[in-house]
Design a protein around this motif. Structure first.
Motif, mmCIF file in Angstrom:
data_model
loop_
_atom_site.group_PDB
_atom_site.id
_atom_site.type_symbol
_atom_site.label_atom_id
_atom_site.label_comp_id
_atom_site.label_asym_id
_atom_site.label_seq_id
_atom_site.Cartn_x
_atom_site.Cartn_y
_atom_site.Cartn_z
ATOM 1 N N SER A 291 0.828 -1.217 0.000
ATOM 2 C CA SER A 291 0.000 0.000 0.000
ATOM 3 C C SER A 291 0.856 1.259 0.000
ATOM 4 N N ARG A 295 0.624 3.876 -3.480
ATOM 5 C CA ARG A 295 0.202 5.291 -3.483
ATOM 6 C C ARG A 295 1.349 6.242 -3.801
ATOM 7 N N VAL A 418 -4.188 4.537 -3.078
ATOM 8 C CA VAL A 418 -4.058 5.574 -4.110
ATOM 9 C C VAL A 418 -3.833 6.991 -3.583
#
Length: 439
Positions: A291, A295, A418
């Motif tokens: 993660s 991002r 994101v």
């Protein structure tokens, strides 16, 4: 995030940057020396063996990284089995390639002399074995050797290109010979590094029936996804050749090669991420690592895309000349999909590392079908701009689907995949402060 992961990523990123510079220089030499039509012919010639390798490698490389990371088989046995697999698959590739050239070259390779296509097929064994050997170093996380091999191939090809284009002046034939020399150089240095770094050689070890079965069983799921991804990447080139001409292939190919440089960060990180995820059993750590990477890669890809958009006209005019002005517009159309797809690359490698390559496959089936349909509709109507729109739309669709699948598989929130988090911004500030203090 471990120090070794950061070190390997930086090492790979450095190689990627060096590779981009070498590849860019080679592209400039070919584009300026041969013009759009000659450049298109060259791209179609080398596309034949690379397509066959992608279609017929059956995921052996992906399996190698996975099983080396799991320590289920001895490395020397994996190498020996990969050698046998590579020889058989490359011979099959050559036979299929000859059939394609004999019966379908007018459709898919319009304007390309058949002799070039037959000759380039002869490097299939080395091309296939290079693919099956390179991933061994990735699997054992020897990224120094992994990166050196990829870089040496480009360097050897570039030096040869300069020799054949500027000194011997043999044009298109010189570009094909230079490509071949790069492949041969990588193979020769690989054998040296097997002995130096892994303390083995092609004669050591045994052909493992169990690994052979496992590699094809696991690899086929990943392979089908990789094949679909490759079709998604390169179907437009074949369709442009079918509907238009080699000059259009040259203009479009240059735009794609520049646009895909935005993947430099995601390529570097995903190469390191796959073996790390494969060898780790800590689900929470894997989720957090991916993660963070996802991002941040997206953030920097957006920044890079903005820069590319505003300088693209200047880049193509200075580097490639006025003949490639149209390529700048094509690049701008490609950017949205290229930017978003940087996240797709990260999530795909994570899912494959978790033993879930079928999720990548399902996504690829949908996006490839969509891409081909859009290309058939748009290329005859608006030319190479249609291919660019098709690619950008399907890359974006693929990324959105992959984010949804990843969220369902891991439970990681969309925002963490994101959107930059407070800890990311705090880290950026810390790094900036350190840089300022050093000055």
């Amino acid at each position: 995030m471990s120090n070794s992961f950061i070190k390997n990523t930086i090492m790979t990123l450095t190689r990627q940057i060096s590779g981009i510079l070498l590849g860019l220089l080679a592209s400039i030499i070919i584009a300026r020396s041969l013009g759009p039509e000659g450049n298109g012919l060259y791209q179609l010639i080398v596309l034949l063996p690379t397509t066959l390798m992608t279609l017929l490698n059956f995921g052996v490389g992906t399996s190698s990284v996975y099983y080396v990371g799991k320590n289920k088989y001895e490395v020397k046995d994996i190498i020996k089995t990969n050698t046998a697999s590579g020889i058989v698959l490359s011979l099959v590739s050559i036979i299929i390639g000859f059939v394609v050239v004999m019966f379908f070259s007018d459709k898919f390779f319009a304007g390309v002399p058949q002799d070039y296509l037959y000759i380039i097929l002869m490097i299939m064994p080395l091309l296939m074995l290079n693919e099956f050997y390179l991933v061994i170093f990735q699997g054992v996380q020897d990224f120094k050797s992994y990166n050196s091999l990829a870089l040496l191939r480009q360097l050897a090809a570039l030096i040869s290109l300069v020799l054949f284009i500027f000194i011997l002046q043999i044009g298109l034939a010189g570009t094909v010979i230079a490509f071949t020399i790069g492949v041969i150089t990588q193979f020769a240095v690989t054998l040296f590094l097997f002995k130096k770094s892994l303390k083995t050689n092609l004669l050591a070890g045994n052909i493992s029936k169990d690994y052979f079965k496992d590699s094809f069983s696991f690899g086929f799921k990943a392979h089908f996804s990789n094949v679909l991804s490759f079709i998604n990447y390169r179907a437009d080139i074949y369709l442009i050749s079918m509907f238009l001409n080699p000059a259009s292939v040259g203009l479009y190919g240059v735009a794609v090669s520049i646009a895909e440089r935005l993947w430099i960060v995601s390529q570097s990180i995903s190469s390191v991420l796959y073996p790390v995820i494969s060898s780790s059993n800590d689900i929470e750590s894997k989720n957090k690592l991916t993660s963070i990477i996802s991002r941040n890669v997206l953030f920097f890809s957006i920044l890079g895309g903005i820069v590319f958009y505003f300088v693209s006209d200047l880049i193509f005019r200075i580097l490639f000349g006025a003949a490639y002005d149209e390529s700048s517009d094509i690049l701008k159309m490609l950017l949205p999909g290229i930017i978003l797809f940087s996240v797709d690359r990260i999530l795909s490698n994570d899912l494959a590392g978790r033993g879930k390559p079928e999720l990548n496959m399902y996504t690829s089936i949908f996006t490839v079908v969509s891409n081909i349909i859009l290309n058939f509709v748009l290329i005859p109507k608006i030319g190479i701009a249609g291919a660019a729109v098709s690619t950008s739309v399907t890359y974006s669709l693929s990324t959105i689907i992959k984010i949804v699948l990843y969220k369902r598989e891991t439970g990681v929130a969309y925002s963490k995949l994101v959107l930059l988090q407070k800890e990311d911004i705090a880290l950026f500030k810390q790094l900036i402060n350190k840089a300022v203090k050093r000055k």
